[in-house]
Design a protein around this motif. Structure first.
Motif, mmCIF file in Angstrom:
data_model
loop_
_atom_site.group_PDB
_atom_site.id
_atom_site.type_symbol
_atom_site.label_atom_id
_atom_site.label_comp_id
_atom_site.label_asym_id
_atom_site.label_seq_id
_atom_site.Cartn_x
_atom_site.Cartn_y
_atom_site.Cartn_z
ATOM 1 N N THR A 120 0.973 -1.281 0.015
ATOM 2 C CA THR A 120 -0.147 0.136 -0.178
ATOM 3 C C THR A 120 0.607 1.370 0.082
ATOM 4 O O THR A 120 0.518 2.128 -0.791
ATOM 5 C CB THR A 120 -1.032 0.041 1.248
ATOM 6 O OG1 THR A 120 -1.857 -1.202 1.153
ATOM 7 C CG2 THR A 120 -1.875 1.278 1.303
ATOM 8 N N ARG A 123 2.079 1.890 -3.340
ATOM 9 C CA ARG A 123 1.104 2.205 -4.330
ATOM 10 C C ARG A 123 0.626 3.950 -4.269
ATOM 11 O O ARG A 123 0.680 4.752 -5.101
ATOM 12 C CB ARG A 123 -0.042 1.276 -4.182
ATOM 13 C CG ARG A 123 0.150 0.033 -4.768
ATOM 14 C CD ARG A 123 -1.203 -0.749 -5.213
ATOM 15 N NE ARG A 123 -1.687 -1.191 -3.771
ATOM 16 C CZ ARG A 123 -1.447 -2.189 -2.901
ATOM 17 N NH1 ARG A 123 -0.382 -3.007 -3.778
ATOM 18 N NH2 ARG A 123 -1.787 -2.576 -1.707
ATOM 19 N N SER A 127 1.312 6.915 -6.982
ATOM 20 C CA SER A 127 0.258 7.643 -7.398
ATOM 21 C C SER A 127 0.850 9.108 -7.386
ATOM 22 O O SER A 127 0.169 9.778 -8.382
ATOM 23 C CB SER A 127 -0.879 7.346 -6.521
ATOM 24 O OG SER A 127 -0.740 7.840 -5.101
#
Length: 164
Positions: A120, A123, A127
């Motif tokens: 997580t 990610r 982003s």
């Protein structure tokens, strides 16, 4: 001794040869070793010498030494914290210490940060794009993994929201 207009003789004595060569080369005195050959050095300067026509210039590319990227502990944000990883607070502390290290560039710290993230947390940083700064990455991770009080929600408000 032959004049400059005469054709060169077919055999010269050692003395004649030395006399001819001494006009073009400067002979250094013999060393104390008997039988040692005299050392010669050209009288003409390097600029007078004929350039080597067979030489071609080929530039040597600069050697790029990769910057040493510090090793960081792994962090994914998973709860409970996996054995091979550290908590967000430990990980953040390590990043802050690296940022204070004057021998490391911002780029090196960012590379260490990126390689230490998993799951997580990775990610979230991906982003943000490839031009993210260390400060922006830390802010994003702090919002997602930091204390609730740092997110603008007090513990009392959190429990009140949870009971509704």
């Amino acid at each position: 001794m032959a004049e400059s207009g005469d054709p060169p003789p077919t055999s010269l004595s050692e003395g004649d040869m030395l006399e001819l060569l001494s006009k073009k080369y400067d002979f250094l005195p013999r060393s104390s070793d008997s039988g040692a050959r005299p050392k010669v050095s050209p009288l003409m300067s390097l600029s007078e010498q004929q350039p080597h026509t067979h030489f071609t210039y080929s530039p040597v590319p600069p050697v790029v030494v990769p910057a040493k990227v510090p090793k960081m502990p792994l962090f994914s944000g998973d709860q409970p914290t996996p054995r091979s990883e550290v908590s967000f607070y430990e990980w953040r502390h390590k990043v802050r210490c690296l940022r204070r290290d004057t021998s490391l560039s911002e780029s090196q710290v960012l590379q260490a940060l990126r390689t230490s993230l998993r799951g997580t947390a990775r990610r979230l940083i991906v982003s943000l794009g490839d031009a993210v700064s260390v400060e922006a990455a830390l802010r994003k991770l702090e919002l997602n993994f930091g204390e609730l009080s740092l997110k603008g929600v007090s513990m009392r408000e959190f429990f009140n929201l949870a009971q509704r």
